[in-house]
Design a protein around this motif. Structure first.
Motif, mmCIF file in Angstrom:
data_model
loop_
_atom_site.group_PDB
_atom_site.id
_atom_site.type_symbol
_atom_site.label_atom_id
_atom_site.label_comp_id
_atom_site.label_asym_id
_atom_site.label_seq_id
_atom_site.Cartn_x
_atom_site.Cartn_y
_atom_site.Cartn_z
ATOM 1 N N HIS A 52 0.241 -1.675 -3.559
ATOM 2 C CA HIS A 52 0.919 -0.922 -2.376
ATOM 3 C C HIS A 52 1.942 0.039 -3.020
ATOM 4 C CE1 HIS A 52 1.858 -0.023 1.980
ATOM 5 N NE2 HIS A 52 3.193 -0.379 1.408
ATOM 6 N N GLN A 53 2.686 -0.560 -3.709
ATOM 7 C CA GLN A 53 3.973 -0.014 -4.540
ATOM 8 C C GLN A 53 3.612 1.205 -5.306
ATOM 9 O OE1 GLN A 53 6.923 -0.755 -3.638
ATOM 10 N NE2 GLN A 53 8.070 0.758 -5.191
ATOM 11 N N ASP B 59 -1.093 0.121 6.420
ATOM 12 C CA ASP B 59 -0.475 -0.714 5.309
ATOM 13 C C ASP B 59 -0.649 -2.172 5.754
ATOM 14 O OD1 ASP B 59 0.626 -1.354 7.923
ATOM 15 O OD2 ASP B 59 2.307 0.008 7.820
ATOM 16 N N LEU C 263 3.054 -4.127 5.125
ATOM 17 C CA LEU C 263 4.119 -3.684 3.958
ATOM 18 C C LEU C 263 4.644 -2.455 4.574
ATOM 19 C CD1 LEU C 263 2.174 -4.568 0.662
ATOM 20 C CD2 LEU C 263 4.068 -5.699 1.607
ATOM 21 N N GLU C 264 5.912 -2.405 4.325
ATOM 22 C CA GLU C 264 6.815 -1.146 4.458
ATOM 23 C C GLU C 264 6.322 -0.130 3.629
ATOM 24 O OE1 GLU C 264 8.955 -0.926 6.843
ATOM 25 O OE2 GLU C 264 9.560 -2.850 7.437
ATOM 26 N N TYR C 265 6.647 1.132 4.152
ATOM 27 C CA TYR C 265 6.275 2.472 3.239
ATOM 28 C C TYR C 265 6.918 2.146 1.915
ATOM 29 C CZ TYR C 265 5.773 7.342 2.527
ATOM 30 O OH TYR C 265 5.582 8.540 2.247
ATOM 31 N N ALA C 266 6.271 2.302 0.781
ATOM 32 C CA ALA C 266 6.653 2.228 -0.391
ATOM 33 C C ALA C 266 7.642 3.291 -0.703
ATOM 34 C CB ALA C 266 5.621 2.231 -1.415
ATOM 35 N N LYS C 267 8.845 2.885 -1.612
ATOM 36 C CA LYS C 267 9.771 3.670 -2.303
ATOM 37 C C LYS C 267 10.183 3.384 -3.566
ATOM 38 C CE LYS C 267 11.841 5.018 2.340
ATOM 39 N NZ LYS C 267 12.763 4.914 3.093
ATOM 40 N N PRO C 268 10.359 4.081 -4.389
ATOM 41 C CA PRO C 268 10.700 3.791 -5.923
ATOM 42 C C PRO C 268 12.160 3.258 -5.766
ATOM 43 C CG PRO C 268 10.381 6.352 -5.527
ATOM 44 C CD PRO C 268 10.612 5.784 -4.182
ATOM 45 N N SER D 59 2.236 3.619 -4.192
ATOM 46 C CA SER D 59 1.982 4.710 -3.285
ATOM 47 C C SER D 59 3.504 5.418 -3.300
ATOM 48 C CB SER D 59 1.475 4.510 -1.828
ATOM 49 O OG SER D 59 2.431 3.339 -1.364
ATOM 50 N N ALA D 60 4.567 4.443 -3.801
ATOM 51 C CA ALA D 60 5.941 5.333 -3.761
ATOM 52 C C ALA D 60 5.962 6.707 -4.695
ATOM 53 C CB ALA D 60 7.066 4.051 -4.329
ATOM 54 N N ARG D 61 6.916 7.498 -4.219
ATOM 55 C CA ARG D 61 6.660 8.664 -4.770
ATOM 56 C C ARG D 61 7.595 8.833 -6.162
ATOM 57 N NH1 ARG D 61 6.119 13.632 -1.281
ATOM 58 N NH2 ARG D 61 5.042 12.909 0.588
ATOM 59 N N TYR D 62 7.196 8.126 -7.174
ATOM 60 C CA TYR D 62 7.997 8.221 -8.301
ATOM 61 C C TYR D 62 7.991 9.537 -9.145
ATOM 62 C CZ TYR D 62 7.286 3.129 -8.311
ATOM 63 O OH TYR D 62 7.222 1.883 -7.698
ATOM 64 N N TRP E 89 -1.785 -7.151 -4.332
ATOM 65 C CA TRP E 89 -1.644 -6.255 -3.253
ATOM 66 C C TRP E 89 -0.396 -5.572 -3.100
ATOM 67 C CZ3 TRP E 89 0.743 -7.397 1.566
ATOM 68 C CH2 TRP E 89 1.244 -8.598 1.712
ATOM 69 N N LYS E 90 0.739 -6.399 -3.608
ATOM 70 C CA LYS E 90 2.094 -5.800 -3.318
ATOM 71 C C LYS E 90 2.234 -4.597 -4.511
ATOM 72 C CE LYS E 90 4.759 -9.272 -0.804
ATOM 73 N NZ LYS E 90 5.882 -10.127 -1.099
ATOM 74 N N ILE F 97 12.902 0.249 -4.738
ATOM 75 C CA ILE F 97 13.015 -0.750 -3.506
ATOM 76 C C ILE F 97 11.774 -1.553 -3.693
ATOM 77 C CG2 ILE F 97 12.921 -0.962 -1.135
ATOM 78 C CD1 ILE F 97 14.536 1.630 -0.885
ATOM 79 N N THR G 14 8.955 -4.074 -2.958
ATOM 80 C CA THR G 14 7.680 -3.893 -1.855
ATOM 81 C C THR G 14 8.231 -4.939 -0.949
ATOM 82 O OG1 THR G 14 6.564 -3.683 -3.849
ATOM 83 C CG2 THR G 14 5.362 -4.058 -1.592
ATOM 84 N N TYR H 27 -2.983 -5.753 5.170
ATOM 85 C CA TYR H 27 -3.746 -6.015 3.953
ATOM 86 C C TYR H 27 -4.365 -7.406 4.448
ATOM 87 C CZ TYR H 27 -2.023 -2.597 0.910
ATOM 88 O OH TYR H 27 -1.574 -1.479 0.391
#
Lengths: 210, 210
Positions: free
Chosen positions: A96-97, A186, B197-202, A99-102, A92-93, B204, B206, A188
């Motif tokens: 979720h990850q 966010d 979970l926090e808003y995902a960022k590259p 969704s980061a803007r790579y 799940w983590k 960083i 999760t 789960y």
């Protein structure tokens, strides 16, 4: 609290996003796997997959307005092929990850450690760690004019799931497969069965299947 | 098991319905309340409500092909007003029972013991026992040509929910409200939070919110 239309519209953007996203109830948690025309893989978590019909077997998914870079939608429209993979409590983590803007060129598979899995000549990547892997072909897409979201409808052409989780009548035991649910933006959840109920008929009391 | 498109199409109608309905993952459990033009109340459980957008606040719901009597859809199209009410673990059986084919003129409220609740001049009945009551106005409807299902989109114009369940950022704690989820055609579940979970960022890791 009681809110009317004006109250809702006057909420801050972020508060309203959390609030309204929570109101529809529990949502499915799925990873969509795609490839672009150059063969680069993409993976994206969505909570907007829904059942649309069993015959033909169709699933819908909603994408947000076509204003920012959205590789997944573009890949689906270009290749007409994608996968939907259940998120479970072991990933799940990582899910979720995604969704980061790579940056362009970074694959969410590489960045999160989720493993692409290919079946025969199906072009789009499945998620190896997912216990329910679904391959789809694009059948229809349209913009919802009210808010410019895009509705994508696909036909299920491939399913992989553990035999033991599929019951005699076709019901799939999602708890056995460890599938998780989402609420809001966010949160789960795992799920616990209350019971299955028999097909409802007038004048017959509601009956549990087990 | 691995199924391809042909395998799926060759499944029996009932097996396929159970199987394909399970594949999208956990679904929301909601009761839709309506009135017809003669003021007769109708109540119907659906697992096809989905979040469509927060600004404006929109919800979608899918109705099966317009071939059998379907009071709820007709009432929505005629009155353009309806309610969506979360099913909880105290009323899940009554909620399921609303899917029985009662005779015309029988109200599912009367038959199941669920209580209609009206707010101010909003025309459609809410479910008193529901902890999340949402009033909507029809904004759009269309037939999905692929399988003749009908997509109904409404704007949220009224919300009633316990203050204590709404967190500082707008997130609504559905477990606190005892909202249940559905899988397949007939299985009901309670949910247990893993975490937010926090808003995902590259770049960083999760991060949990709690």
């Amino acid at each position: 609290m009681i809110l009317n239309n004006q109250d809702i519209l006057s909420l801050s953007e972020r508060y309203r996003a959390h609030f309204i996203n929570s109101l529809s109830g529990y949502k499915s948690a799925n990873l969509i796997g795609t490839k672009d025309l150059n063969g680069r893989e993409n993976l994206s978590i969505v909570s907007s997959v829904f059942h649309l019909g069993a015959n033909p077997p169709l699933m819908g998914v909603i994408f947000r307005p076509h204003s920012v870079r959205r590789d997944t939608l573009e890949n689906i429209l270009e290749t007409e092929t994608y996968t939907i993979n259940h998120v479970n409590s072991l990933i799940w983590k990582e899910a979720h990850q995604t969704s980061a803007r790579y940056n362009e060129g970074q694959s969410e598979f590489d960045e999160t450690g989720l493993t692409p899995y290919y079946y025969a000549d199906f072009e789009a990547p499945f998620v190896a760690q997912s216990q329910v892997k679904i391959g789809l072909k694009l059948r229809q897409h349209q913009t919802i004019e009210l808010n410019k979201t895009v509705l994508v409808i696909g036909e299920i052409v491939h399913v992989e799931v553990d035999d033991n989780a599929v019951k005699e009548d076709g019901f799939v035991n999602l708890e056995q497969l460890d599938t998780v649910a989402v609420s809001g933006l966010d949160c789960y959840h795992t799920a616990s069965k209350i019971d299955r109920l028999e097909y409802a008929k007038p004048d017959i009391p509601t009956t549990c299947k087990t």
